[in-house]
Design an enzyme around this catalytic site. Structure first.
Site: not given
Ligand SMILES: [Zn+2]
Length: 424
Positions: A332, A393
């Site tokens: 991110a 993830e």
């Molecule tokens: Zn993470």
């Protein structure tokens, strides 16, 4: 004489070694094969319950029961009014496939010969609806399969015979002229009305998206617009709504200020991992850890809260290494990381802290199936990359509380979809 003694010594040594080896193997065997009684006791069953379970289950099923943590439900299944002993196998099969199903729903579905119906919140709503009519059961399921409407709407429509195929309308002698844009929008709107997860204020965006993506199903368009995929990531952005507390959404469309630091961070003790985490999430993790450790599993919090500045350094390093485009698929940008909320954590195991190795661990197997029971969701699931904007993830879990986590687990939706419909 000397030589003979030597040989004897050697034989004695070999004999001793064999003896030790046999005991060693037996020891390992018994460690791995505790009796069912011991295992059930460790899980928390009392003597009486164990006797009751042994009368109820075959030894195969008992073993399943110690592998999974579904025990309390088996007891409540056996206490259901319409419980039938000879159907126990099927109840269990259904339970192991849909661990969140209630004991009432399990017994009912199996008794009705509906064990092939995939369980979710809507199915449960239908079965427990006050207007539910047994004679309409097949029609509810069929209608649900065709339209995926909300459970209560399914019951209403079927009870009012609205599930029947519309009769082909007679030709209008004075057809309205085509190509009237307003009318056309009304037609499109009708396609979305009453559909599952439809948000009224997104209607114009659904219509727009529909016109640009005629190949997509209505359901898919709702999913995508609700997840902001009609907007530009990192460009069409707004501030994340911190007033939502533990249910805040942070992603490529909702950001946190540089100054934002969660107020309720606590230090993670070294047994459980490192860094800082939201206090409520931390308590939930400990609860999960305690249950996992009974099974010999030890998850480890490798990366919880990350400050804006830390994320900034991290992201910039990734960009240097892989370029911006690639880095954006797995990291991110600062201000857009869920880790800044203190509610997210990347997991490893106490044996191997590396988050990259987590997916191949026994800990992952158990946590991916049980985390929801403690209020955590797998935040970036496989197959949902286009919605979340991130690669799969397996190590990243997000705290949302038990009720929300259960819903998301049962209905296999992303937090993006959940937030838009239930929270925003
Ligand atoms: Zn993470």
């Amino acid at each position: 004489m000397n030589k003979k003694r030597k040989i004897n010594k050697k034989n004695l040594f070999l004999l001793g070694a064999c003896f030790l080896a046999v005991w060693g193997i037996m020891g390992i065997y018994f460690l791995n094969h505790k009796t069912i009684d011991t295992q059930l006791k460790e899980i928390g069953y009392g003597k009486e319950e164990i006797t009751k379970l042994k009368g109820l289950l075959t030894s195969e099923n008992l073993k399943l029961l110690t592998q999974y943590q579904y025990h309390s439900k088996v007891l409540s299944i056996s206490e259901e009014k319409s419980f039938q002993q000879e159907k126990l196998e099927e109840y269990l099969k259904y339970l192991f496939q849909y661990p969140s199903a209630t004991s009432y729903d399990i017994v009912f579905l199996v008794n009705q010969g509906k064990e092939g119906v995939p369980y979710n919140q809507d199915i449960s709503t239908i079965l427990n609806h006050e207007d539910f009519k047994l004679e309409n059961l097949d029609r509810y399921f069929k209608y649900y399969q065709q339209h995926e409407l909300e459970g209560s709407k399914i019951v209403y429509d079927v009870n009012h015979d609205l599930d029947e195929e519309p009769k082909t309308e007679e030709k209008d002698p004075n057809p309205v002229e085509p190509n009237q844009p307003e009318e056309k929008n009304e037609d499109i709107k009708a396609l979305f009305l009453g559909k599952k997860y439809m948000v009224s204020e997104n209607m114009d965006r659904y219509i727009q998206y529909y016109q640009e993506h005629k190949d997509l199903s209505i359901h898919e368009i709702i999913t995508r617009v609700n997840s902001n995929l009609d907007k530009k990531a990192y460009e069409d952005i707004q501030k994340a709504d911190a007033s939502k507390g533990n249910l805040i959404l942070v992603n490529k469309y909702y950001y946190l200020d540089k100054q934002y630091v969660p107020s309720n961070l606590v230090n993670v003790e070294s047994t459980y991992g490192r860094g800082q985490l939201n206090q409520e999430a931390y308590q939930a993790f400990i609860e999960m850890y305690n249950d996992a450790s009974v099974l010999g599993l030890y998850p480890y919090i490798q990366s919880p809260y990350r400050s804006y500045n830390y994320q900034n350094t991290l992201y910039n390093n990734y960009v240097k290494k892989d370029g911006k485009k690639e880095a954006d698929t797995y990291s991110a940008r600062p201000g857009f990381s869920e880790h800044q909320t203190g509610l997210a954590m990347d997991l490893g195991t106490s044996k191997n802290h590396s988050i990259g190795a987590f997916e191949n661990s026994e800990e992952f197997k158990w946590i991916s199936q049980n985390a929801y029971r403690y209020g955590f969701i797998l935040r970036y699931p496989e197959g949902k990359e286009y919605i979340t904007g991130y690669q799969y993830e397996p190590w990243h879990y997000r705290y949302v509380g038990k009720e929300v986590a259960q819903y998301i687990y049962d209905n296999q939706i992303t937090y993006e979809e959940y937030y838009e419909y239930f929270i925003k």
